[in-house]
Write a protein that holds these residues in place. Sequence first.
Motif, short mmCIF file in Angstrom:
data_model
loop_
_atom_site.label_atom_id
_atom_site.label_comp_id
_atom_site.label_asym_id
_atom_site.label_seq_id
_atom_site.Cartn_x
_atom_site.Cartn_y
_atom_site.Cartn_z
N CYS A 63 0.85 -1.19 0.00
CA CYS A 63 0.00 0.00 0.00
C CYS A 63 0.89 1.25 0.00
O CYS A 63 1.74 1.39 0.88
CB CYS A 63 -0.92 0.00 1.22
SG CYS A 63 -1.78 1.57 1.43
N CYS A 71 -0.12 3.54 3.45
CA CYS A 71 0.31 3.19 4.81
C CYS A 71 1.53 2.28 4.83
O CYS A 71 2.08 1.99 5.89
CB CYS A 71 -0.84 2.54 5.59
SG CYS A 71 -1.20 0.85 5.05
N CYS A 122 -6.76 -1.14 0.30
CA CYS A 122 -5.87 -1.64 1.34
C CYS A 122 -6.68 -2.19 2.51
O CYS A 122 -7.56 -1.51 3.03
CB CYS A 122 -4.95 -0.52 1.82
SG CYS A 122 -3.98 -0.99 3.26
N CYS A 141 -5.83 0.41 5.68
CA CYS A 141 -6.23 1.82 5.73
C CYS A 141 -7.30 2.18 4.70
O CYS A 141 -7.77 3.31 4.67
CB CYS A 141 -5.01 2.72 5.57
SG CYS A 141 -4.38 2.77 3.88
ZN ZN Z 1 -2.86 1.09 3.44
#
Ligand code: ZN
Length: 746
Positions: free
Chosen positions: A455, A458, A495, A498
Motif C-alpha cells: 500500500c 500506509c 488496502c 487503511c
Molecule cells: Zn494502506
Amino acid sequence: MITGNVKRMYASVIVDISAESLDRTFSYSVPDRFKDRCKPGTKVTVPFGKGGRLLTGYVIECSDHTDFDPDRIKDITDIVVEQNASEGRLIELAAFIKERYGSTMNTALKTVLPIKKTYKPKAKKTIILKASEETAVEELAVAVRKKQAGKERLMRELIEEKVLDYHLVTGKLGVSATTVTNLEKAGVISIETENYFRNPIVIKKSVEKNIELNDEQKAIVKEFIEDYDADIRKTYLLHGITGSGKTVTYIKLIEEVVKRGKQVIVLIPEIALTYQTVKRFYHYFGERVSIMNSTLSEGEKYDQCERAKKGEIDVIIGPRSALFTPFERVGLIVMDEEHEHTYKSENVPKYHAREVAEKLAELNHASVVLGSATPSVDTFYRAVNGEYRLWSMYKRAVGGRLAGTSIVDMREELKKGNKSVFSEKLKESIAQKLDRNEQVMLFLNRRGYAGFVSCRSCGIVLRCPHCDVSLSEHRSTGKMVCHYCGYEEKRPSVCPKCGSKYILGFKAGTELIEEEVKKIFPAARTLRMDADTTKKKGSLEHILSEFGDRKADILIGTQMIVKGHDFPDVTLVGIIAADMSLAINDYRAAERTFQLITQAAGRAGRGTKEGETVIQTYQPEHYAIVRAAAQDYRAFYDEEILYRELGGYPPICDILAVLVTSRSRELAENTCTSMAEYIKGVSDKVKVIGPAKAGIGKINDVFRFVFFIKSRDERLLTECKNRLESGIKEMGDLQVFFDLNPMNPY
Ligand code: ZN
Ligand code: ADP
Ligand code: ZN
C-alpha cells in the motif's frame, strides 16, 4: 574359546532392494568370523522364513544392539564376494551420505538406489529423416513461414544430422510429441526403435571429431593418462576460462577412460545441459552415451538404469543425481561448472555432489575431474593446498578476445541527475550495438521473483497468513500467491488496513527493465527470461533458441541468462545491479557475485566480433567487482580466503546448521535452545552460534528456529550431529534438519 565379553554385532539386511520395500529389513546376527567384512553394502546370504531357505541380500546397517530377542536371531550364513557390484557400492555410498549429511538410512537409500518398480522396457527411439534433403528444406521453409518454431528447430537439426535421439528432441530441443507425430504421418521422418539403431545409419561425423588438441590440452591429457595407467587416481581441478577448451579436454579424457573398458559419469548443471552441449557428446559416443535429467519420466529413468547396468552405455550425462547411475565399472567422474550451487541438494539428505563424487570415486577406484572458469573457493583452496591437482587454461581455444570491461559508478550517475536504471555509458553502448545490428544481453543480478503487493499510503505489505513471507502477485489471474505453501487469495482493490486504493504490485526487476528498454529503444525487439517467463516446460529452451535465431535484439534476464549459452552475435553485456548479490547476509555473497559477473562478462564477444561488458554498481571499489571486471580469479581468491580465515568460514571451518521446526512455536524455540546449550558442552573445539529465529521464521504454520555449529574438525561436527540425532527419536510434533555447509542463508 573365550568370546563371552566380545560385543555381539547385528546387521539389518534387505533381501529385495527396491525403493518400495526399503522398510522391510530383517535382522541377523553377524558371526565373529565375518565381523571385519560386514558393513553397509556387503552382499550376504541369509536363511529366510520358516524353512530357512537361503536368500541373498545386502547389509544396510550394522549395530551392536537389536530390538529383537538376541537368542532367536539367526546368523548370517555367508558373505558373497562380488566383482562388479554397483548395488553394494551404492548402499555403501548411502551409508556415507547418511553419516555425513544427516538423514535416516531409508531416505539415503531412496536417494541413491535406482527405481526398481519394473516398467515394460521401452526400446530406444530414434528419429530419422526419411524424405529427401530437398523435401526437408521445403518443410523447413513452411515451418519458418507459419512460425512453427518447434518444427523449424527439428527440421534444421535433421538437415544437419539426419538421425536424432527421440528424447533429446522432445526434451532438450523442446519439440512437442505432436509435431513429431505429424511429421511421421506426413512421411517426412520415421521413428525407429532400438534394433534399427543398432545397425545405424552413420551419424554424421562432426568437425569436432578431428580437433587437434592444443599444447595445454595435450599436456593435461598426457598427465592424466600417465597417472591413470600407473594406477594413480586422484581429483583434478581444470581451471579454465570460458571457451578455453575444457569440454574438448573432458571429451578426450573420457575417450581414453572408455578405451580402457571403464564407464564415465559427466555431471553438468541442469540449466547448462543444453541441446548444444549434449549434441557434442553424442557426436563422440553415439548410442553409448545417454542423458539423465528431470524431464525424463520414471519409466524412461528405469530404462536408462537398465541400460547402464547391462553395460550398454559408457557415458552418462546429467545433473547431480546422475552420480547414482548403476554403473559397474566407473573409471572417471567429470563435474563441469563445479562451483554451481545446484550441486548441493536442497532436500534431505542435503548432500554435495562434489563430496559424494569423491566418495564414489574412492569406492570405485576412479578419478575425478572438476572444471570451472570460476572454481568455488572450497575447491580452489584444496587445489592450492595440493589436495587436488590444479590445471590452468587461461587462453581462449579459438581466438576471440575477452570483452573489454568498464565499471560505472551509479552514485555518480545519480549526482549527475540520471535516475534511470541505465547509466549514460550503457545507453550509448546499447544504441551503438543496435545500430550495428548486433545483439545485447542485459543481466539483472537478482533472483527473479514476482512483485509483492503493498500500500503506497500506509506502507503495509500483504503477507501470507501461514508463512513469514510476502505474497506474490500473478497479474494474469488477479491473484496473490504464496510461493512457500501455495496459499492463494484474490488481490484486494483497497488496502485491508487503511482502505486506500493505492494498493499496488511491485513489478519484478526484469519487467521494469524491459519497460525502460522499450521506452528508450522503441524499435528494439526484446525477450525476457526470468522465473515468470520460464515456468512452462520447454519455455527456457524456446526463449534461448528465439534469441539464438536472432528473433530479438536484446535478451533481458536473471542468472539464467549467464549460464553457458553461446550467442556469437552478442557483443554487449550490461550488468544492471552488480552489487545486488553482495547485500545478502551470507558468507558466500562475494564469491557468488564474482562468479555471476565473471560469467556474465564471458557471454560477450564469443564470436569473431569484439565484445564489451558494462558493469553498473554502487560499490565500484568492492574486490568482488574489481576482480571480476579484470577477470582475475586468483586475485579474487587471495582476498576472499583472507576474509574466510578471519571469519572462520568454510573452507577454513565447517559449519553445520541445525534447523528445528514445529507447529508449536514454544516447542521449536525451547528445543533449539536446549540443543544449542547441550552442544556447547560437547567440546571446546566447537563453536555454537545462535539459536535464533530462522530468516523465514514460519512456513505453512510451522515455526523455524536455527543454530550453527562451527569447527575446524569436521569429525566433531558429525559427532555433534550423531548425538543430537540419537536424542530426538520420539519427540512428537518436532522435526530436526541438518545442513552441512549450507548454500543458502537460514
Ligand atoms: Zn494502506
Ligand atoms: P569451454 O568448455 O572451456 O568453454 P570448449 O571446449 O567449449 O571450451 O571450447 C570452446 C571452443 O573452442 C569450441 O568451439 C571448441 O570447438 C573450440 N576448441 C577447443 N579446443 C580446440 C582446439 N584444440 N582446436 C580448435 N578448436 C578448439
Ligand atoms: Zn504461505
